[in-house]
Scaffold this motif. Structure first.
Motif, PDB file in Angstrom:
ATOM      1  N   GLU A 105       0.403   5.054 -10.524  1.00 45.39           N
ATOM      2  CA  GLU A 105       0.715   6.081  -9.533  1.00 45.39           C
ATOM      3  C   GLU A 105       0.378   5.604  -8.124  1.00 45.39           C
ATOM      4  O   GLU A 105       1.151   5.815  -7.181  1.00 45.39           O
ATOM      5  CB  GLU A 105      -0.060   7.360  -9.847  1.00 45.39           C
ATOM      6  CG  GLU A 105       0.252   8.512  -8.901  1.00 45.39           C
ATOM      7  CD  GLU A 105      -0.501   9.783  -9.269  1.00 45.39           C
ATOM      8  OE1 GLU A 105      -0.596  10.677  -8.404  1.00 45.39           O
ATOM      9  OE2 GLU A 105      -0.986   9.884 -10.415  1.00 45.39           O
ATOM     10  N   GLN A 106      -0.788   4.973  -7.957  1.00 44.38           N
ATOM     11  CA  GLN A 106      -1.167   4.449  -6.640  1.00 44.38           C
ATOM     12  C   GLN A 106      -0.223   3.334  -6.207  1.00 44.38           C
ATOM     13  O   GLN A 106       0.151   3.237  -5.037  1.00 44.38           O
ATOM     14  CB  GLN A 106      -2.602   3.926  -6.665  1.00 44.38           C
ATOM     15  CG  GLN A 106      -3.684   4.988  -6.700  1.00 44.38           C
ATOM     16  CD  GLN A 106      -3.885   5.574  -8.098  1.00 44.38           C
ATOM     17  OE1 GLN A 106      -3.248   5.142  -9.072  1.00 44.38           O
ATOM     18  NE2 GLN A 106      -4.765   6.538  -8.196  1.00 44.38           N
ATOM     19  N   GLN A 129       2.898   2.985  -6.925  1.00 45.84           N
ATOM     20  CA  GLN A 129       4.206   3.509  -6.545  1.00 45.84           C
ATOM     21  C   GLN A 129       4.264   3.920  -5.078  1.00 45.84           C
ATOM     22  O   GLN A 129       5.350   4.022  -4.483  1.00 45.84           O
ATOM     23  CB  GLN A 129       4.566   4.703  -7.431  1.00 45.84           C
ATOM     24  CG  GLN A 129       4.917   4.319  -8.857  1.00 45.84           C
ATOM     25  CD  GLN A 129       5.176   5.529  -9.746  1.00 45.84           C
ATOM     26  OE1 GLN A 129       5.028   6.676  -9.310  1.00 45.84           O
ATOM     27  NE2 GLN A 129       5.574   5.273 -10.978  1.00 45.84           N
ATOM     28  N   LYS A 130       3.113   4.150  -4.478  1.00 45.32           N
ATOM     29  CA  LYS A 130       3.072   4.553  -3.070  1.00 45.32           C
ATOM     30  C   LYS A 130       3.227   3.372  -2.119  1.00 45.32           C
ATOM     31  O   LYS A 130       3.388   3.563  -0.913  1.00 45.32           O
ATOM     32  CB  LYS A 130       1.754   5.276  -2.774  1.00 45.32           C
ATOM     33  CG  LYS A 130       1.577   6.569  -3.570  1.00 45.32           C
ATOM     34  CD  LYS A 130       0.217   7.192  -3.305  1.00 45.32           C
ATOM     35  CE  LYS A 130       0.016   8.446  -4.156  1.00 45.32           C
ATOM     36  NZ  LYS A 130      -1.339   9.030  -3.944  1.00 45.32           N
ATOM     37  N   ILE A 131       3.152   2.150  -2.653  1.00 43.63           N
ATOM     38  CA  ILE A 131       3.334   0.962  -1.821  1.00 43.63           C
ATOM     39  C   ILE A 131       4.810   0.836  -1.463  1.00 43.63           C
ATOM     40  O   ILE A 131       5.677   0.825  -2.341  1.00 43.63           O
ATOM     41  CB  ILE A 131       2.859  -0.307  -2.552  1.00 43.63           C
ATOM     42  CG1 ILE A 131       1.364  -0.212  -2.871  1.00 43.63           C
ATOM     43  CG2 ILE A 131       3.138  -1.544  -1.706  1.00 43.63           C
ATOM     44  CD1 ILE A 131       0.853  -1.356  -3.713  1.00 43.63           C
ATOM     45  N   ARG A 132       5.105   0.761  -0.188  1.00 43.24           N
ATOM     46  CA  ARG A 132       6.492   0.676   0.252  1.00 43.24           C
ATOM     47  C   ARG A 132       7.128  -0.627  -0.223  1.00 43.24           C
ATOM     48  O   ARG A 132       6.488  -1.684  -0.214  1.00 43.24           O
ATOM     49  CB  ARG A 132       6.585   0.759   1.776  1.00 43.24           C
ATOM     50  CG  ARG A 132       6.100   2.077   2.356  1.00 43.24           C
ATOM     51  CD  ARG A 132       6.480   2.178   3.823  1.00 43.24           C
ATOM     52  NE  ARG A 132       6.096   1.000   4.568  1.00 43.24           N
ATOM     53  CZ  ARG A 132       4.904   0.825   5.108  1.00 43.24           C
ATOM     54  NH1 ARG A 132       3.967   1.757   4.970  1.00 43.24           N
ATOM     55  NH2 ARG A 132       4.629  -0.271   5.789  1.00 43.24           N
ATOM     56  N   GLY A 141       0.757  -4.504   0.706  1.00 42.64           N
ATOM     57  CA  GLY A 141       0.438  -3.322  -0.099  1.00 42.64           C
ATOM     58  C   GLY A 141      -0.588  -3.558  -1.190  1.00 42.64           C
ATOM     59  O   GLY A 141      -1.564  -2.804  -1.314  1.00 42.64           O
TER      60      GLY A 141
END
Length: 509
Positions: free
Chosen positions: A274-275, A277-280, A286
């Motif tokens: 989940e964390q 997935q927040k990386i662009r 990232g």
């Protein structure tokens, strides 16, 4: 300490370009050139690496040289045979020497040799700081060349892993090779890389039997009885079994800086999916930022594992970067003294700037006792030498940015940072970030610790984060029902209880 070497670099580049731009009336299909590199002070040969690119920006392979990521590594001298044309170069002898960059032209039939003097702008060993790389793989002779060219004093040579044990059926002699006068290569380093993540081992007297193990069984903790004097490092703070390893007191350090972290792959069942997935998409920083966030969160739980760094293995994909950990050794350097400094957290990690910090004469890893409720100020003494442009310096306190200043402001303050204030337990460190493109380039000290009434800071939310991490990992154990699965699940339950107990012991949000 110097903060800019632009004039020196420009002058050196012009000199080298002039020496390389040699013409000859003799016509031939290629040009030959021998480059010798010496230390300006000692006049002794220098090991270095050079990256030569043609007018199209393509790196040129130098015959007979050790090539890594388009760079030729060599000791003392390098013979080059190139086609006539225009070339760019970047010569690098490690972070204590300035870069030499520039252009040159070779004409048909050119044949010449030149000696280049490199002037060391800082000697870290004179200050007691010794650089090392905790994960190197390849042939011993190649690693010796790499260590000298990258100016490393200590290397951990990975010679066994889950696929191969180079020592099988062979006698094991001295685990340490000494070369180059004062450099050391630990020959019995190893790796265990399975579903729970990757571990690096050093200081073992013999390899561990990790070959032909299943991905999930046995857990890496199975080998703990054989690790009495070993040093065990987690490849990153992103490894799926990190909370389990910590709960079982398996680890001695955590690698927070390496090209492997930037290349880390998160599967859909990873506890940090989940964390991640927040990386662009396309953000090369990232993974590194997430790894630092996880390391800071770990420190918030009161767990004190020193940060280290590594630069991976020798392969066509290996970078020629300078990721490393510096450890401070008082007096005569020995490998044992270096490891003792690592264990004590007297370290900083970097892939660029050379950052040293102390507080009241104490190095990172020191614990400052205070009385709860009383205001205490800690003044950081900072020394910084860099070949890169620094964007900013920052002080991280209890996982949050406490101070951020630009390099210009740092100079205006004459190298004096604002004091860090504490009335309760906590920790702090110093970090600098450069504007190097293509990857996340920075340096950070290991933490300093503050203890109020003899108690470390333990964050409830951070402890619960790792407890929940264990839940997510346990849900995705890939083993069929049976004794092996039950054994692994029991270990995960024990890890859950460890983090739950820590949350109950918390003295901070």
């Amino acid at each position: 300490m110097p903060h800019s070497h632009l004039f020196a670099r420009l002058l050196a580049c012009l000199l080298l370009a002039a020496t390389l731009a040699v013409t000859s009336p003799v016509m031939a299909a290629s040009a030959n050139y021998e480059l010798r590199v010496v230390d300006a002070k000692t006049q002794l040969p220098c090991a270095a690496k050079i990256r030569i690119t043609d007018s199209r920006g393509k790196a040129k392979r130098i015959k007979g040289a050790l090539m890594i990521n388009g760079s030729a590594y060599f000791t003392g001298s390098l013979k080059m045979e190139l086609r006539p044309g225009q070339y760019q170069f970047r010569l690098d002898a490690g972070p204590e020497y300035p870069f030499l960059e520039g252009n040159f032209i070779l004409n048909s039939g050119d044949s010449d040799s030149r000696t280049i003097e490199l002037k060391q702008f800082i000697d870290m060993t004179q200050e007691g700081w010794y650089p090392g790389n905790l994960a190197m793989a390849g042939e011993t002779a190649d690693l010796e060349t790499i260590m000298m060219a990258d100016d490393l004093v200590f290397g951990n040579h990975i010679t066994w892993d889950n696929q191969l044990n180079r020592w099988a059926g062979k006698p094991i002699g001295s685990p340490v090779i000494t070369f180059g006068g004062d450099r050391y290569l630990w020959q019995l380093g190893g790796e265990d890389n399975r579903a729970g993540g990757k571990l690096w081992f050093a200081r073992l007297a013999q390899p561990l039997p990790v070959q032909r193990l299943s991905d999930e069984y046995p857990a890496a903790t199975f080998f703990q009885p054989d690790l009495k004097n070993a040093h065990v490092t987690a490849r990153s703070p992103l490894e799926p079994d990190l909370p389990l390893w910590i709960s079982e007191d398996l680890l001695d350090s955590v690698c927070i800086l390496s090209p492997e972290i930037e290349a880390y792959q998160f599967g859909p069942k990873h506890p940090l999916a989940e964390q991640a997935q927040k990386i662009r998409k396309g953000d090369v920083t990232g993974n590194s930022r997430l790894a630092l966030e996880m390391y800071f969160k770990l420190l918030e739980t009161g767990i004190r594992l020193p940060p280290v760094a590594a630069n991976g293995t020798v392969s066509e994909e290996q970078t020629s970067r300078l990721d490393r950990v510096y450890a401070h050794v008082d007096g005569v350097f020995t490998p044992d003294a270096w490891w003792q400094a690592i264990d004590a957290g007297q370290t900083f990690v970097t892939n660029g700037p050379l950052l040293r910090a102390s507080v009241d004469g104490k190095l990172p890893g020191h614990v400052f006792p205070i009385r709860i409720g009383e205001k205490n100020e800690f003044q950081i003494a900072l020394s910084l030498a860099t070949r890169q442009t620094i964007i900013y310096l920052e002080v991280i306190k209890n996982g949050e940015k406490d101070v951020e200043i630009s390099l210009e402001e740092y100079k205006d303050r004459q190298g004096i940072l604002p004091p860090v204030e504490f009335t309760d337990s906590g920790w702090f460190l110093v970090r600098v970030v450069t504007q190097e493109s293509g990857y996340y380039q920075y340096a950070t000290t290991a933490p300093f610790y503050v203890e109020a009434n003899g108690q470390p800071r333990i964050s409830k939310s951070a402890s619960e984060f790792f407890r929940d991490w264990v839940f997510r990992r346990a849900m995705n154990i890939d083993l069929p029902d049976g004794d092996q699965r039950n054994e692994i699940i029991d270990l995960q339950r024990s890890a859950r209880d460890f983090w739950q107990k820590r949350a109950k012991q918390a003295n901070a949000p």
